[in-house]
Design a protein around this motif. Sequence first.
Motif, mmCIF file in Angstrom:
data_model
loop_
_atom_site.group_PDB
_atom_site.id
_atom_site.type_symbol
_atom_site.label_atom_id
_atom_site.label_comp_id
_atom_site.label_asym_id
_atom_site.label_seq_id
_atom_site.Cartn_x
_atom_site.Cartn_y
_atom_site.Cartn_z
ATOM 1 N N LEU A 13 0.831 -1.203 0.000
ATOM 2 C CA LEU A 13 0.000 0.000 0.000
ATOM 3 C C LEU A 13 0.868 1.256 0.000
ATOM 4 N N LEU A 14 0.587 2.120 -0.966
ATOM 5 C CA LEU A 14 1.305 3.393 -1.114
ATOM 6 C C LEU A 14 0.389 4.517 -0.655
ATOM 7 N N GLN A 24 4.143 13.075 7.946
ATOM 8 C CA GLN A 24 3.736 13.375 9.324
ATOM 9 C C GLN A 24 2.294 13.866 9.409
ATOM 10 N N SER A 25 1.596 13.905 8.285
ATOM 11 C CA SER A 25 0.203 14.367 8.323
ATOM 12 C C SER A 25 -0.621 13.416 9.186
ATOM 13 N N ALA A 26 -1.695 13.947 9.747
ATOM 14 C CA ALA A 26 -2.539 13.135 10.641
ATOM 15 C C ALA A 26 -3.071 11.906 9.918
ATOM 16 N N LYS A 27 -3.540 12.082 8.684
ATOM 17 C CA LYS A 27 -4.121 10.947 7.948
ATOM 18 C C LYS A 27 -3.057 9.910 7.612
ATOM 19 N N ALA A 28 -1.877 10.358 7.211
ATOM 20 C CA ALA A 28 -0.806 9.418 6.878
ATOM 21 C C ALA A 28 -0.418 8.593 8.105
ATOM 22 N N ARG A 29 -0.314 9.265 9.263
ATOM 23 C CA ARG A 29 0.071 8.551 10.486
ATOM 24 C C ARG A 29 -1.029 7.599 10.942
ATOM 25 N N LEU A 30 -2.293 8.041 10.790
ATOM 26 C CA LEU A 30 -3.417 7.172 11.145
ATOM 27 C C LEU A 30 -3.415 5.916 10.272
ATOM 28 N N MET A 31 -3.196 6.112 8.980
ATOM 29 C CA MET A 31 -3.204 4.978 8.055
ATOM 30 C C MET A 31 -2.051 4.036 8.367
ATOM 31 N N ALA A 32 -0.878 4.597 8.627
ATOM 32 C CA ALA A 32 0.297 3.777 8.948
ATOM 33 C C ALA A 32 0.049 2.945 10.209
ATOM 34 N N SER A 33 -0.524 3.580 11.232
ATOM 35 C CA SER A 33 -0.789 2.870 12.492
ATOM 36 C C SER A 33 -1.839 1.787 12.302
ATOM 37 N N TYR A 34 -2.874 2.121 11.554
ATOM 38 C CA TYR A 34 -3.956 1.163 11.321
ATOM 39 C C TYR A 34 -3.442 -0.070 10.578
ATOM 40 N N VAL A 35 -2.641 0.160 9.545
ATOM 41 C CA VAL A 35 -2.085 -0.961 8.787
ATOM 42 C C VAL A 35 -1.174 -1.803 9.678
ATOM 43 N N GLN A 43 2.766 -4.307 3.276
ATOM 44 C CA GLN A 43 3.913 -3.396 3.200
ATOM 45 C C GLN A 43 3.384 -1.988 2.922
ATOM 46 N N PHE A 44 3.712 -1.035 3.800
ATOM 47 C CA PHE A 44 3.187 0.328 3.710
ATOM 48 C C PHE A 44 4.327 1.295 3.415
ATOM 49 N N TRP A 45 4.107 2.164 2.446
ATOM 50 C CA TRP A 45 5.144 3.146 2.076
ATOM 51 C C TRP A 45 4.494 4.514 1.910
ATOM 52 N N CYS A 46 4.962 5.460 2.694
ATOM 53 C CA CYS A 46 4.498 6.847 2.585
ATOM 54 C C CYS A 46 5.735 7.741 2.475
ATOM 55 N N PRO A 47 6.205 7.989 1.252
ATOM 56 C CA PRO A 47 7.425 8.777 1.080
ATOM 57 C C PRO A 47 7.181 10.283 1.144
ATOM 58 N N GLN A 48 8.222 11.021 1.492
ATOM 59 C CA GLN A 48 8.176 12.480 1.358
ATOM 60 C C GLN A 48 8.313 12.800 -0.133
ATOM 61 N N LEU A 49 7.320 13.477 -0.678
ATOM 62 C CA LEU A 49 7.323 13.755 -2.115
ATOM 63 C C LEU A 49 8.082 15.041 -2.416
ATOM 64 N N VAL A 194 -12.119 1.990 4.219
ATOM 65 C CA VAL A 194 -10.996 2.043 3.278
ATOM 66 C C VAL A 194 -10.316 0.675 3.211
ATOM 67 N N ALA A 195 -10.095 0.078 4.378
ATOM 68 C CA ALA A 195 -9.435 -1.232 4.427
ATOM 69 C C ALA A 195 -10.270 -2.302 3.714
ATOM 70 N N ARG A 196 -11.594 -2.255 3.906
ATOM 71 C CA ARG A 196 -12.471 -3.225 3.234
ATOM 72 C C ARG A 196 -12.442 -3.016 1.723
ATOM 73 N N PHE A 197 -12.519 -1.748 1.308
ATOM 74 C CA PHE A 197 -12.522 -1.467 -0.127
ATOM 75 C C PHE A 197 -11.235 -1.952 -0.789
ATOM 76 N N LEU A 198 -10.106 -1.756 -0.108
ATOM 77 C CA LEU A 198 -8.811 -2.158 -0.665
ATOM 78 C C LEU A 198 -8.499 -3.630 -0.422
ATOM 79 N N ARG A 199 -9.351 -4.295 0.389
ATOM 80 C CA ARG A 199 -9.131 -5.711 0.713
ATOM 81 C C ARG A 199 -7.718 -5.930 1.243
ATOM 82 N N LEU A 200 -7.375 -5.159 2.259
ATOM 83 C CA LEU A 200 -6.036 -5.269 2.840
ATOM 84 C C LEU A 200 -5.815 -6.678 3.374
ATOM 85 N N ALA A 201 -4.668 -7.235 3.077
ATOM 86 C CA ALA A 201 -4.363 -8.611 3.480
ATOM 87 C C ALA A 201 -4.237 -8.726 4.992
#
Length: 201
Positions: A13-14, A24-35, A43-49, A194-201
């Motif tokens: 997941l990207l 460090q955005s709230a949503k990025a950190r929430l998603m990282a923690s949830y995953v 495998q979760f990747w949130c790069p600085q763009l 979001v997790a259901r829609f993406l069918r996270l493993a």
Amino acid sequence: MESLHTSVPTTHLLYLHGFRSSPQSAKARLMASYVAEQHPRVQFWCPQLPPSPRTAMNMLSQGIAPWPHASMAVIGSSLGGYYANWVAQQARCPSVLLNPAVDPARDLAHHIGDQTSWHDPAEHFYFAPEFVDELRALDLRGRPPAARQMAIIAKGDEVLDWREMAGRYADAQITLLEGGDHALSNFAQHLPDVARFLRLA
């Protein structure tokens, strides 16, 4: 549109942040923690763009090159949603767009020059005039998504017009929120969907 990803779980997941934002955005950190807590095999990747859209997309293309495209997905917020739409088209993978930018070439033409990072005002970057053309080159309007797409759009977004977002991403499964804000401050409650829609493993 469903054929490639009807039953394949997402293993990679990207997450792509927005303009002036960061991992460090709230949503990025929430998603990282949830995953990490609920789907530790993903495998979760949130790069600085980088500020240059062309450089950013080259970096992402290289980063996901070894990934199994049949079981990857991408999430993007605001400008990151615009980028996510492009990445999903290239990888032919599912995507989730959070208050996605519709025409950033138009909107960010007013932001050329020195910018500060939203999460650390001490960090500066330069948004160059040529970046507007780079954004325009990524525009996929008129092309349907290559795979399943979900969009979470807040009517109360103070930055982007919800009608424009809903019209631009009409082919997506749209969750239209009454009220809300550009930051999607209530994003935590949408994580299971979001997790259901993406069918996270």
